[in-house]
Design a protein around this motif. Structure first.
Motif, mmCIF file in Angstrom:
data_model
loop_
_atom_site.group_PDB
_atom_site.id
_atom_site.type_symbol
_atom_site.label_atom_id
_atom_site.label_comp_id
_atom_site.label_asym_id
_atom_site.label_seq_id
_atom_site.Cartn_x
_atom_site.Cartn_y
_atom_site.Cartn_z
ATOM 1 N N TYR A 196 0.828 -1.203 0.000
ATOM 2 C CA TYR A 196 0.000 0.000 0.000
ATOM 3 C C TYR A 196 0.866 1.258 0.000
ATOM 4 O O TYR A 196 0.666 2.166 0.786
ATOM 5 C CB TYR A 196 -0.957 -0.006 1.192
ATOM 6 N N TYR B 118 2.286 4.627 -1.525
ATOM 7 C CA TYR B 118 1.919 5.733 -2.407
ATOM 8 C C TYR B 118 2.785 6.942 -2.102
ATOM 9 O O TYR B 118 3.183 7.161 -0.955
ATOM 10 C CB TYR B 118 0.452 6.138 -2.199
ATOM 11 N N PHE C 168 -0.467 1.439 9.403
ATOM 12 C CA PHE C 168 -0.239 2.278 8.236
ATOM 13 C C PHE C 168 0.563 3.465 8.720
ATOM 14 O O PHE C 168 0.433 3.896 9.875
ATOM 15 C CB PHE C 168 -1.557 2.802 7.638
ATOM 16 N N TRP D 161 2.441 4.150 3.447
ATOM 17 C CA TRP D 161 2.736 2.720 3.317
ATOM 18 C C TRP D 161 2.150 1.971 4.505
ATOM 19 O O TRP D 161 1.795 2.558 5.516
ATOM 20 C CB TRP D 161 4.232 2.460 3.181
ATOM 21 N N PHE E 251 -6.558 -3.980 2.633
ATOM 22 C CA PHE E 251 -6.656 -3.329 1.329
ATOM 23 C C PHE E 251 -7.698 -2.203 1.343
ATOM 24 O O PHE E 251 -7.432 -1.093 0.881
ATOM 25 C CB PHE E 251 -6.987 -4.351 0.238
ATOM 26 N N SER F 184 -6.502 0.821 3.048
ATOM 27 C CA SER F 184 -5.556 1.607 2.246
ATOM 28 C C SER F 184 -6.313 2.547 1.319
ATOM 29 O O SER F 184 -5.908 3.701 1.126
ATOM 30 C CB SER F 184 -4.615 0.690 1.460
ATOM 31 N N GLN G 196 1.261 5.414 -7.229
ATOM 32 C CA GLN G 196 1.489 4.191 -6.481
ATOM 33 C C GLN G 196 2.930 3.780 -6.695
ATOM 34 O O GLN G 196 3.415 3.747 -7.830
ATOM 35 C CB GLN G 196 0.539 3.094 -6.940
#
Length: 136
Positions: A6, A8, A59, A104, A114, A117, A134
């Motif tokens: 995840y 970005y 996260f 991330w 998911f 995210s 991404q």
């Protein structure tokens, strides 16, 4: 960035209203909704938000304003034509970016987080004048 789950990069144009403290508040508000049962702890220390769920999954969102951010923005503008969502972006505006959110998550091979995210990216998309990529 070596973080692969995840991951970005959210480039912030100088005219953007994006701020790490506002993002933290928006994430707090989002996760307080009644329909969300797994409410994480959301902590902002210095320039990093850490979102920790009950099972210790995390996260991370870091606001980076180091010199290399603009260098990498320029490289991306020269090398890519579309953003994370396959949309064409303004290359000249990207070249003006000197800050970015780096997003991330911990390893998540079963993709249990998911949807979270995407919830996080959705909150970031509420800011104006940002360009998201991404990381691969």
């Amino acid at each position: 960035m070596a973080n692969t789950f995840y991951s970005y990069s959210v480039y912030i144009e100088p005219s953007s209203n994006a701020a790490i403290s506002i993002l933290k508040d928006n994430l707090d508000s989002f996760y307080q909704k009644q329909i969300i049962t797994n409410k994480p702890e959301i902590v902002l220390i210095d320039n990093q938000i850490t979102i920790t769920f009950d099972d210790d999954y995390n996260f991370y969102i870091y606001l980076s304003d180091e010199e290399h951010v603009n260098e990498e923005a320029t490289e991306i503008a020269n090398d890519q034509d579309v953003d994370w969502n396959e949309n064409i972006f303004d290359k000249e505006k990207l070249k003006t970016c000197k800050k970015r959110f780096e997003v991330w998550g911990d390893d998540d091979f079963d993709m249990d987080y998911f949807n979270d995210s995407l919830f996080i990216i959705e909150q970031i998309e509420n800011f104006n004048n940002i360009i998201i990529f991404q990381n691969e």
